[in-house]
Design a protein around this motif. Sequence first.
Motif, PDB file in Angstrom:
ATOM      1  N   LEU A  86       0.815  -1.209   0.000  1.00 55.94           N
ATOM      2  CA  LEU A  86       0.000   0.000   0.000  1.00 55.94           C
ATOM      3  C   LEU A  86       0.853   1.264   0.000  1.00 55.94           C
ATOM      4  CD1 LEU A  86      -2.764  -1.413   2.259  1.00 55.94           C
ATOM      5  CD2 LEU A  86      -3.246  -0.085   0.214  1.00 55.94           C
ATOM      6  N   THR A  87       2.014   1.203   0.631  1.00 58.43           N
ATOM      7  CA  THR A  87       2.924   2.353   0.564  1.00 58.43           C
ATOM      8  C   THR A  87       3.392   2.572  -0.871  1.00 58.43           C
ATOM      9  OG1 THR A  87       3.683   1.971   2.835  1.00 58.43           O
ATOM     10  CG2 THR A  87       5.073   3.347   1.432  1.00 58.43           C
ATOM     11  N   ALA A  88       3.724   1.485  -1.563  1.00 61.52           N
ATOM     12  CA  ALA A  88       4.110   1.600  -2.973  1.00 61.52           C
ATOM     13  C   ALA A  88       2.961   2.167  -3.791  1.00 61.52           C
ATOM     14  CB  ALA A  88       4.525   0.231  -3.509  1.00 61.52           C
ATOM     15  N   GLY A  89       1.738   1.709  -3.513  1.00 60.96           N
ATOM     16  CA  GLY A  89       0.583   2.261  -4.194  1.00 60.96           C
ATOM     17  C   GLY A  89       0.435   3.745  -3.941  1.00 60.96           C
ATOM     18  N   GLY A  90       0.664   4.180  -2.707  1.00 64.24           N
ATOM     19  CA  GLY A  90       0.586   5.597  -2.377  1.00 64.24           C
ATOM     20  C   GLY A  90       1.627   6.422  -3.110  1.00 64.24           C
ATOM     21  N   VAL A  91       2.825   5.886  -3.263  1.00 65.12           N
ATOM     22  CA  VAL A  91       3.877   6.595  -4.006  1.00 65.12           C
ATOM     23  C   VAL A  91       3.454   6.795  -5.461  1.00 65.12           C
ATOM     24  CG1 VAL A  91       6.243   6.426  -4.879  1.00 65.12           C
ATOM     25  CG2 VAL A  91       5.742   5.822  -2.499  1.00 65.12           C
ATOM     26  N   VAL A  92       2.950   5.746  -6.077  1.00 63.50           N
ATOM     27  CA  VAL A  92       2.505   5.854  -7.477  1.00 63.50           C
ATOM     28  C   VAL A  92       1.353   6.837  -7.597  1.00 63.50           C
ATOM     29  CG1 VAL A  92       1.581   4.596  -9.459  1.00 63.50           C
ATOM     30  CG2 VAL A  92       3.296   3.524  -7.995  1.00 63.50           C
ATOM     31  N   LEU A  93       0.414   6.806  -6.648  1.00 58.21           N
ATOM     32  CA  LEU A  93      -0.697   7.755  -6.676  1.00 58.21           C
ATOM     33  C   LEU A  93      -0.203   9.195  -6.512  1.00 58.21           C
ATOM     34  CD1 LEU A  93      -3.369   5.870  -4.540  1.00 58.21           C
ATOM     35  CD2 LEU A  93      -3.388   6.241  -7.009  1.00 58.21           C
ATOM     36  N   GLY A  94       0.829   9.399  -5.706  1.00 58.67           N
ATOM     37  CA  GLY A  94       1.410  10.730  -5.568  1.00 58.67           C
ATOM     38  C   GLY A  94       2.012  11.218  -6.873  1.00 58.67           C
ATOM     39  N   LEU A  95       2.700  10.340  -7.567  1.00 61.42           N
ATOM     40  CA  LEU A  95       3.278  10.714  -8.870  1.00 61.42           C
ATOM     41  C   LEU A  95       2.180  11.035  -9.882  1.00 61.42           C
ATOM     42  CD1 LEU A  95       6.096   7.999  -9.067  1.00 61.42           C
ATOM     43  CD2 LEU A  95       6.386  10.450  -8.605  1.00 61.42           C
ATOM     44  N   LEU A  96       1.100  10.257  -9.870  1.00 64.36           N
ATOM     45  CA  LEU A  96      -0.010  10.525 -10.777  1.00 64.36           C
ATOM     46  C   LEU A  96      -0.686  11.852 -10.439  1.00 64.36           C
ATOM     47  CD1 LEU A  96      -1.579   6.951 -11.013  1.00 64.36           C
ATOM     48  CD2 LEU A  96      -0.475   8.223 -12.876  1.00 64.36           C
TER      49      LEU A  96
END
Length: 416
Positions: free
Chosen positions: A262-272
Motif C-alpha cells: 500500500l505504501t508503494a501504491g501511495g507513491v505511485v498515486l502521488g506521482l499521478l
Amino acid sequence: MTRSARALLPTILPALAVGVGCALLFVGVSAAAEQLEGVLWGTLPDAVGLGPYSVPWMMIVLTATGAVEGLVVWKVYGHAGPDPATSGLVEAPMDPRWVPGLLLAGGLTLAGGVSLGPENPIVAANVALVYALGHRVFPDWAGSLWVGLAVAGTVGALFGTPVAAALILTETMAAGPKDPAPLWDRLFPPLASAAAGSLTTSLISKQTFSTSLSGFSGPGWVDLLAAMVVASAAALLGLAGVYAFPYAHRLFHTVRHPVLMLTAGGVVLGLLAALGGRLTLFKGLAETRELTEDASAYGFGALLLMSVVKLAALVVAASSGFRGGRIFPAVFIGVSFGLSAHALVPAVDPVVGTTCGVLGVLLATTRQGWLSLFTAAVLVPAPGVIPMLCLAMLPAWLLVTGRPLMQLREDGRSVH
C-alpha cells in the motif's frame, strides 16, 4: 403469485429502520473522513509552510496514507475485509467483526485523496451489520431479505434517491422457483429502505451527483451522432483500465506485505497526482462539480490528461489494496473525457459529452446497465437526456459485453 398486503406490512418498519441506519453510517463515515481531510490538506500543510496541493505535499500525504492503511490491513482484526480487487459492489455478508477495520481503511482512503469512492466499503459494512442484527431480531426472516434491505438503503443514501437502488436490484432479483412473486412485491421492502436512506442523506447531507450544466432542451441529429461516438470512445477508455487491472494487481502483489504494497501504491498515486493535478485526487464528486463549473478554463489536452490520469489512479488504488469503490471516480473520468470531446469538437454539446462519457466508462467498468444509465442521467436532469442515452448505450454495450470486469477472482483472473 402475488403477496398479500398482510405479508408486506410487517416489513415496512424494519425496512425504514435499516434505511435510516445505513444512511447514518454512510454520513458518519463521510463526515469523519472530511474532518481528517481538513487536517491533512489544510491544517498540516499550513503548519509546515507547504502548499496543500504542491507536489511535495501530495507525495507525502498519499504515501503516508498508503503506509497507515497498510498497517490497518496488516494489524486490525479481519484485515479490513477481503482484497478489494476481488470484490464487487454487492457481496455475501462478511463477519461483522471485520467492519471497524474496513470502515477505518475506507475512511483513510477518502481523507487521504485516494481515487476511490465510499460505496464498496459502506455497502459491505452495512450488509454485514444488518444481516447479523436482522437475524438476531427476526430469526425466521430470510437472509436474502436483510441483504436486499441493506444494499437498497445504502445505495439510496449514496445516490440520494431510491430509484438507483430499485434499478440495481432489478438486475439481481429475477423471479425463480424459490420466490415466484412479482418483482414489485419483492422490491417493496428494499424500496422502503432505499427511500428512508435517501431521505436521511438528503436531510443531513448535501451530497449530489447533479452538475451545473444546463441549457440542453433536447437532442438534435448532431447530438445523437455525437452521443454514440462519445459513449463508445469512453467505453474503450474504460476497457483500457479494465484490461490493465489484472497486470497492475499482479505487479503490486509481488510485494506480499500489505504495508509495503500500500505504501508503494501511495507513491505511485502521488506521482499521478503530480501529473494530473489536484482535481484528479479524492473520490471525484466535488471535483466533478468544480470541473463542470469551470470547464472553459481547460483545453482538450488538459481534460484528456485528467481522464487518463484519473483512470490510472483508479486502477492503481484498486489493485494495490486501498479500500474503496470504483463508481465515484469513474464518474469523474467520464465527465472529464466528455468535456475533452467538447473542447476538441465544439459541436459536441457539453451535456452530451459528459453524460455519454459517464455512461461509457461505467458500462465498461461495472457492466451494470441500469446503474450506468441512471448515474449518467442524474448528472443533468434535462429533457431528452434519457432517450439519447438509451440510443448511445447500444453501440457502447456491444463494445463491452462479454469483456472482463474491473474485478478479479481469487486466483487473479478477470471476472467476465
